[in-house]
Design a protein around this motif. Sequence first.
Motif, mmCIF file in Angstrom:
data_model
loop_
_atom_site.group_PDB
_atom_site.id
_atom_site.type_symbol
_atom_site.label_atom_id
_atom_site.label_comp_id
_atom_site.label_asym_id
_atom_site.label_seq_id
_atom_site.Cartn_x
_atom_site.Cartn_y
_atom_site.Cartn_z
ATOM 1 N N ARG A 67 0.843 -1.200 0.000
ATOM 2 C CA ARG A 67 0.000 0.000 0.000
ATOM 3 C C ARG A 67 0.877 1.248 0.000
ATOM 4 O O ARG A 67 2.033 1.218 0.445
ATOM 5 C CB ARG A 67 -0.980 0.007 1.177
ATOM 6 C CG ARG A 67 -0.357 -0.033 2.522
ATOM 7 C CD ARG A 67 -1.382 0.133 3.650
ATOM 8 N NE ARG A 67 -0.659 0.363 4.885
ATOM 9 C CZ ARG A 67 -0.211 -0.599 5.670
ATOM 10 N NH1 ARG A 67 -0.441 -1.872 5.380
ATOM 11 N NH2 ARG A 67 0.480 -0.308 6.758
ATOM 12 N N MET A 68 0.298 2.313 -0.517
ATOM 13 C CA MET A 68 1.032 3.590 -0.616
ATOM 14 C C MET A 68 0.038 4.739 -0.514
ATOM 15 O O MET A 68 -1.004 4.723 -1.177
ATOM 16 C CB MET A 68 1.753 3.660 -1.965
ATOM 17 C CG MET A 68 2.531 4.944 -2.172
ATOM 18 S SD MET A 68 3.286 5.045 -3.824
ATOM 19 C CE MET A 68 1.907 5.683 -4.788
ATOM 20 N N SER A 122 -5.630 9.620 -1.682
ATOM 21 C CA SER A 122 -6.142 8.250 -1.521
ATOM 22 C C SER A 122 -4.999 7.319 -1.102
ATOM 23 O O SER A 122 -3.823 7.645 -1.223
ATOM 24 C CB SER A 122 -6.788 7.751 -2.815
ATOM 25 O OG SER A 122 -5.915 7.903 -3.900
ATOM 26 N N THR A 123 -5.394 6.150 -0.599
ATOM 27 C CA THR A 123 -4.409 5.098 -0.354
ATOM 28 C C THR A 123 -4.572 4.074 -1.465
ATOM 29 O O THR A 123 -5.691 3.628 -1.736
ATOM 30 C CB THR A 123 -4.637 4.437 1.025
ATOM 31 O OG1 THR A 123 -4.445 5.410 2.038
ATOM 32 C CG2 THR A 123 -3.667 3.281 1.253
ATOM 33 N N LEU A 124 -3.442 3.751 -2.107
ATOM 34 C CA LEU A 124 -3.484 2.728 -3.153
ATOM 35 C C LEU A 124 -3.108 1.385 -2.548
ATOM 36 O O LEU A 124 -2.153 1.295 -1.758
ATOM 37 C CB LEU A 124 -2.479 3.065 -4.257
ATOM 38 C CG LEU A 124 -2.944 3.963 -5.380
ATOM 39 C CD1 LEU A 124 -1.809 4.188 -6.371
ATOM 40 C CD2 LEU A 124 -4.161 3.365 -6.094
ATOM 41 N N VAL A 143 -1.770 -5.285 -9.769
ATOM 42 C CA VAL A 143 -3.018 -4.544 -9.961
ATOM 43 C C VAL A 143 -3.144 -3.558 -8.793
ATOM 44 O O VAL A 143 -2.808 -3.894 -7.649
ATOM 45 C CB VAL A 143 -4.238 -5.503 -9.991
ATOM 46 C CG1 VAL A 143 -5.540 -4.715 -10.146
ATOM 47 C CG2 VAL A 143 -4.097 -6.518 -11.121
ATOM 48 N N ALA A 144 -3.601 -2.330 -9.098
ATOM 49 C CA ALA A 144 -3.800 -1.308 -8.051
ATOM 50 C C ALA A 144 -5.286 -1.063 -7.839
ATOM 51 O O ALA A 144 -6.066 -1.026 -8.805
ATOM 52 C CB ALA A 144 -3.113 -0.011 -8.452
ATOM 53 N N TYR A 145 -5.665 -0.895 -6.580
ATOM 54 C CA TYR A 145 -7.065 -0.651 -6.185
ATOM 55 C C TYR A 145 -7.133 0.575 -5.271
ATOM 56 O O TYR A 145 -6.170 0.865 -4.542
ATOM 57 C CB TYR A 145 -7.614 -1.838 -5.386
ATOM 58 C CG TYR A 145 -7.587 -3.164 -6.096
ATOM 59 C CD1 TYR A 145 -8.708 -3.625 -6.783
ATOM 60 C CD2 TYR A 145 -6.453 -3.971 -6.053
ATOM 61 C CE1 TYR A 145 -8.702 -4.854 -7.420
ATOM 62 C CE2 TYR A 145 -6.427 -5.205 -6.692
ATOM 63 C CZ TYR A 145 -7.553 -5.641 -7.376
ATOM 64 O OH TYR A 145 -7.532 -6.865 -7.999
ATOM 65 N N LEU A 146 -8.313 1.213 -5.242
ATOM 66 C CA LEU A 146 -8.516 2.348 -4.325
ATOM 67 C C LEU A 146 -9.086 1.899 -2.985
ATOM 68 O O LEU A 146 -9.311 2.715 -2.101
ATOM 69 C CB LEU A 146 -9.447 3.394 -4.953
ATOM 70 C CG LEU A 146 -8.800 4.249 -6.047
ATOM 71 C CD1 LEU A 146 -9.833 5.161 -6.688
ATOM 72 C CD2 LEU A 146 -7.648 5.072 -5.480
ATOM 73 N N ALA A 147 -9.358 0.611 -2.857
ATOM 74 C CA ALA A 147 -9.783 0.060 -1.566
ATOM 75 C C ALA A 147 -9.054 -1.267 -1.404
ATOM 76 O O ALA A 147 -8.572 -1.839 -2.387
ATOM 77 C CB ALA A 147 -11.292 -0.157 -1.561
ATOM 78 N N VAL A 158 -7.892 0.094 -10.647
ATOM 79 C CA VAL A 158 -7.725 1.380 -11.339
ATOM 80 C C VAL A 158 -6.512 1.382 -12.271
ATOM 81 O O VAL A 158 -6.390 2.266 -13.113
ATOM 82 C CB VAL A 158 -7.627 2.560 -10.340
ATOM 83 C CG1 VAL A 158 -8.990 2.858 -9.738
ATOM 84 C CG2 VAL A 158 -6.603 2.280 -9.242
ATOM 85 N N ALA A 159 -5.613 0.414 -12.140
ATOM 86 C CA ALA A 159 -4.441 0.335 -13.019
ATOM 87 C C ALA A 159 -3.807 -1.037 -12.857
ATOM 88 O O ALA A 159 -4.016 -1.714 -11.844
ATOM 89 C CB ALA A 159 -3.421 1.414 -12.649
ATOM 90 N N SER A 160 -3.061 -1.436 -13.882
ATOM 91 C CA SER A 160 -2.338 -2.713 -13.776
ATOM 92 C C SER A 160 -1.002 -2.589 -14.486
ATOM 93 O O SER A 160 -0.812 -1.706 -15.335
ATOM 94 C CB SER A 160 -3.171 -3.861 -14.368
ATOM 95 O OG SER A 160 -3.333 -3.657 -15.753
#
Length: 192
Positions: A67-68, A122-124, A143-147, A158-160
């Motif tokens: 997470r970031m 936001s936290t990714l 893969v990146a998510y907002l939750a 939201v991105a990969s």
Amino acid sequence: MKIGYMGVTSTFVVPDDLDALTRHPKASQPGEPINLHHTQCHGCGDDAPEGLHIKIFAGDGFTVRARMLVEPRMEGGPGQIHGGILATAFDEVMSHLPLLVGGHCVTAHLQVDFAAGIPVGSTLYFEGRLLGRQRRKLYTEVVAYLADPLVDAGAEAVASGRALFVKIDSARHYAETLANSKAAEQISRRRG
Ligand SMILES: CCCCCCCCCCCCCCCC(=O)SCCNC(=O)CCNC(=O)[C@H](O)C(C)(C)COP(=O)(O)OP(=O)(O)OC[C@H]1O[C@@H](n2cnc3c(N)ncnc32)[C@H](O)[C@@H]1OP(=O)(O)O
């Protein structure tokens, strides 16, 4: 100027004839943090003042979770993360996957798909997976998510990204540049 590898731009294709994967006996256990590359690493280092400070944990099998926090200094388009910062974060998260099987690697190829803008503040959450190994080559995806997809099954991707890492002899690879590193002493001590 050489463009791409051996004069051609490489594409990311996972070969069919992969080698077996074995978890390294000293690899972090699921849920445990994976050791920092070193404290000055721009991606994961605690002492890199302008770094991304990504927290990376081993997952089940050959996976990692990370997470970031998307800080204001990471802005590109108004109120959104800069795409290059996300690419750096992806590189960092995927670069911890080879540590599950042992040995140091460098990124040879990296690609990113941006599916939605990512707001500052936001936290990714990242899920990374080792897709396979062939000789010195390790194929990975993230893969990146907002939750957090672990607690929110509806978390939207939201991105990969995908990357090819190549195993190196780290002493030889960094022989001429180690002295320039702010972490040179720490790395030399770790090597014994
Ligand atoms: C001193 C002690 C320090 C200890 C402490 C260490 C701390 C550790 C910190 C790490 C921190 C990481 C941070 C995040 C990860 C980065 O961001 S790393 C930085 C960015 N990456 C780089 O700088 C890498 C630069 N490139 C290179 O050094 C060399 O091109 C490489 C990648 C090592 C490959 O060169 P090579 O060793 O001569 O290997 P080569 O035989 O050419 O290729 C091996 C295989 O890979 C394939 N290949 C290579 N490149 C490509 C490509 N672009 N596309 C497709 N296939 C490719 C080849 O076809 C070959 O395949 P096979 O023949 O096996 O089928």
